[in-house]
Design an enzyme around this catalytic site. Structure first.
Site, mmCIF file in Angstrom:
data_model
loop_
_atom_site.group_PDB
_atom_site.id
_atom_site.type_symbol
_atom_site.label_atom_id
_atom_site.label_comp_id
_atom_site.label_asym_id
_atom_site.label_seq_id
_atom_site.Cartn_x
_atom_site.Cartn_y
_atom_site.Cartn_z
ATOM 1 N N SER A 26 0.397 11.311 20.425
ATOM 2 C CA SER A 26 0.326 11.792 21.800
ATOM 3 C C SER A 26 1.709 11.992 22.409
ATOM 4 O O SER A 26 2.441 12.882 22.015
ATOM 5 C CB SER A 26 -0.523 10.829 22.641
ATOM 6 O OG SER A 26 -0.688 11.290 23.949
ATOM 7 N N ASP A 84 1.354 17.045 26.948
ATOM 8 C CA ASP A 84 1.920 16.064 26.038
ATOM 9 C C ASP A 84 1.758 16.566 24.608
ATOM 10 O O ASP A 84 1.353 17.708 24.375
ATOM 11 C CB ASP A 84 1.248 14.711 26.236
ATOM 12 C CG ASP A 84 -0.263 14.765 26.044
ATOM 13 O OD1 ASP A 84 -0.839 15.869 26.143
ATOM 14 O OD2 ASP A 84 -0.880 13.708 25.804
ATOM 15 N N ASP A 106 -0.298 16.074 22.124
ATOM 16 C CA ASP A 106 -1.589 16.481 21.561
ATOM 17 C C ASP A 106 -2.443 17.278 22.530
ATOM 18 O O ASP A 106 -3.593 17.595 22.224
ATOM 19 C CB ASP A 106 -2.354 15.268 21.042
ATOM 20 C CG ASP A 106 -2.784 14.304 22.139
ATOM 21 O OD1 ASP A 106 -2.126 14.270 23.196
ATOM 22 O OD2 ASP A 106 -3.776 13.582 21.943
ATOM 23 N N ASP A 132 -3.897 16.688 25.497
ATOM 24 C CA ASP A 132 -5.041 16.215 26.276
ATOM 25 C C ASP A 132 -4.670 15.880 27.713
ATOM 26 O O ASP A 132 -5.516 15.441 28.494
ATOM 27 C CB ASP A 132 -5.730 15.026 25.599
ATOM 28 C CG ASP A 132 -4.875 13.771 25.541
ATOM 29 O OD1 ASP A 132 -3.676 13.833 25.867
ATOM 30 O OD2 ASP A 132 -5.419 12.714 25.143
#
Length: 452
Positions: free
Chosen positions: A94, A237, A239, A241
Site C-alpha cells: 500500500s 497510494d 495500491d 484504494d
C-alpha cells in the site's frame, strides 16, 4: 493476531517478509479456503513479481489453481474476486516505502477477510498444518488479462458520468507510480474530464514521490493544479484504494474534511457511519447535522469492515464509512476501499461548486500527525507504558479502545503503535495549530521518557 495486522501483513522484503514466508501464508490460506481457484494480484513494487511467484507456489502446493492478474489496483482485484466468485491474494504494501511488500487476503465476495477468518488462517500457519498435496494434485496457473478493463467498465456503470462530463472539469492526477497508474487516467478521461498527470508511469521504485499520499509528498500535484487551472487534484497510494484531494487553488484538503463533506452528502437521518478512534470532530459535526449515528472501531480497514458487516446484519443502513486518510467505503457499491470511486463521488460534488466551497464548513480544525521510531518491541512497550502512566494522571476523558486517546472537549490526542511499521503514531486535532502541537509535544515527552 501475530501474523496479520489491521491491513494484512507487511514487512521489508528478504528481512521480515521473505518468499518462504509468503509461500507459507499462501499455503495456510489455500488450506482454509474451500475453493479450487484463487486469484493473485500485485502492485508495482519491484519485489511484487517475486512475492507473487512465492504465493503462487504456496497455493499450487495445496492443490489450488491460480488466476494471475498481474499489476492490478486493490479495488480492481476485489472487483475480480466478487465477479469470479473466488478469493484473491493481493501482494501489496500500500503506502509503505519501496523496500516493503505485503499480503492482503480477500474473500470470494470481494471483501477483505474478517478478523475471525484471518485468525483461522493464522492458526494453520503457526501450527504448520497446511494441507499440501501429492505431486499429481498440485494446482496450475493461468494469466487473466482483463481484470483492470472489467473493473473500469464496472466503475462507469455506478457513477454519474453525465453529471461529471457535463461540468467540463479538469483533473490533475498523481497515481504515485502505483497500480492505479494503469487505471485512473483512463477512468477520469472516460468520465469526460481533461486529465493531466504527474508520477503516472508505473514504477516500483517510486522515483517521483513516496507511495503515501500525504501533503509533504504531494508538492508536485499542488503545483500541477495551479499550472493547469485544474478543478481538482487527486492522489492515490501505492495500491489505489485511497484518494486524497487538492482544491482548485492547489491547496491540499484535509482528508478528514473531505470525509466529512462526503458523509454529509451521503448520510440520511437514522443511518449510521463507521470510522476509527482517530475520528475528527469534523466527522462528528457532519454526523450530528445529519441526525445520524457514528460507530467507532480500532484503526484499520479490517475492523471497519467487520463492524459494517455486523451493523448490516442488524438491518442498519451504512451508506458510507472510512477514515480521514482517504480510505472510504461505499457499501452499496462494494464493501471495499476504492480510490477511483471515491474520487468520482467527490467529482459529482465538484460538478456543482468549487472543491474549496465543499469542504469550507469543515475547515475549523488543525491536525498534526507525528511518527516516532523504536528499536525493538521492548523499547516500544516501555514507551507506551510511560505514555499510559502520564495519560492516567491527566484529568480528561481517556479511551484505550485502540491506543491511548485523550479527549479534551475542544481537542484530542491519540497515541498508538502502527500495525504495519516499527512506528508509534501520534495524532492530534484542535481549533488551532499551536494547541494541537502542544498536545503532541506533551505525549512525545512522555514517550521519550519511556525510551530512556
Amino acid at each position: 493476531m501475530e501474523v496479520f495486522g489491521s491491513s494484512g501483513t507487511r514487512g521489508i522484503v528478504n528481512e521480515s517478509l521473505t518468499p518462504s514466508f509468503a509461500m507459507e501464508v499462501a499455503q495456510a490460506a489455500g488450506s482454509v479456503w474451500d475453493d479450487d481457484r484463487v486469484g493473485i494480484a500485485r502492485d508495482t513494487r519491484v519485489t511484487g513479481e517475486m512475492i507473487a511467484d512465492a504465493v503462487a507456489s504456496g497455493l499450487a502446493s495445496v492443490g489450488t489453481d491460480i488466476d494471475r492478474l498481474g499489476v492490478t489496483p486493490t479495488p480492481a482485484a476485489q472487483a475480480y474476486a466478487e465477479r469470479a466468485g473466488i478469493p484473491v491474494v493481493i501482494v501489496t504494501a500500500s503506502h509503505n516505502p519501496p523496500e516493503f511488500n505485503g499480503i492482503k487476503l480477500v474473500g470470494s465476495d470481494g471483501v477483505g477477510l474478517s478478523v475471525d477468518e484471518l485468525e483461522r488462517i493464522e492458526e494453520v500457519f503457526l501450527a504448520d498444518a497446511s494441507d499440501t498435496r501429492a505431486w499429481n494434485e498440485v494446482g496450475r496457473s493461468r494469466r487473466v488479462e482483463t481484470a483492470n478493463d472489467d473493473y473500469l467498465d464496472e466503475l462507469l456503470d455506478v457513477v454519474d458520468v453525465d453529471r461529471i462530463a457535463g461540468a467540463n472539469l479538469t483533473v490533475a492526477l498523481d497515481p504515485g507510480h502505483g497500480a492505479a497508474s494503469l487505471t485512473s487516467p483512463q477512468f477520469f478521461r472516460a468520465l469526460g474530464c481533461d486529465v493531466v498527470t504527474v508520477n503516472a508511469q508505473p514504477d516500483g521504485h517510486f522515483p517521483g514521490r513516496d507511495a503515501e499520499p500525504i501533503p509533504e509528498n504531494l508538492d508536485d500535484l499542488g503545483r500541477l493544479v495551479q499550472a493547469t487551472d485544474a478543478d481538482l487534484g487527486i492522489a492515490h497510494d501505492g495500491d489505489g484504494d485511497r484518494a486524497v484531494f487538492f482544491d482548485e487553488t492547489g491547496e491540499y484538503m484535509e482528508g478528514d474534511a473531505t470525509l466529512a463533506a462526503l458523509v454529509a452528502a451521503e448520510l440520511d437521518p437514522g443511518e449510521t457511519t463507521v470510522s476509527a478512534v482517530n475520528v475528527s470532530q469534523r466527522l462528528v459535526d457532519a454526523v450530528s447535522a445529519a441526525d445520524a449515528e457514528l460507530e467507532l472501531t480500532p484503526i484499520g480497514s479490517t475492523y471497519i469492515v467487520s463492524r459494517i458487516r455486523e451493523l448490516q446484519k442488524q438491518g442498519i443502513s451504512v451508506p458510507i464509512a472510512g477514515e480521514g486518510n482517504g480510505g472510504l467505503f461505499f457499501p452499496r457499491y462494494r464493501l471495499a476501499r476504492d480510490g477511483a470511486f471515491t474520487a468520482a463521488r467527490f467529482l459529482e460534488l465538484v460538478a456543482s461548486r468549487n472543491a474549496s466551497e465543499i469542504v469550507a464548513p469543515y475547515s475549523g480544525y488543525h491536525n498534526i500527525r507525528v511518527n516516532l521510531t523504536y528499536e525493538d518491541r521492548t523499547e516500544r512497550d516501555a514507551m507506551l507504558d510511560a505514555a499510559a502512566e502520564w495519560a492516567r494522571d491527566v484529568d480528561v476523558e481517556l479511551s484505550t479502545q485502540d491506543g491511548i486517546r485523550l479527549d479534551y472537549g475542544d481537542a484530542w490526542v491519540l497515541t498508538r503503535p502502527s500495525g504495519t511499521e516499527p512506528l508509534i503514531r501520534l495524532y492530534a486535532e484542535a481549533g488551532s495549530e499551536q494547541r494541537a502541537q502542544e498536545l503532541v509535544d506533551h505525549v512525545r515527552e512522555a514517550l521519550e521518557r519511556g525510551r530512556q
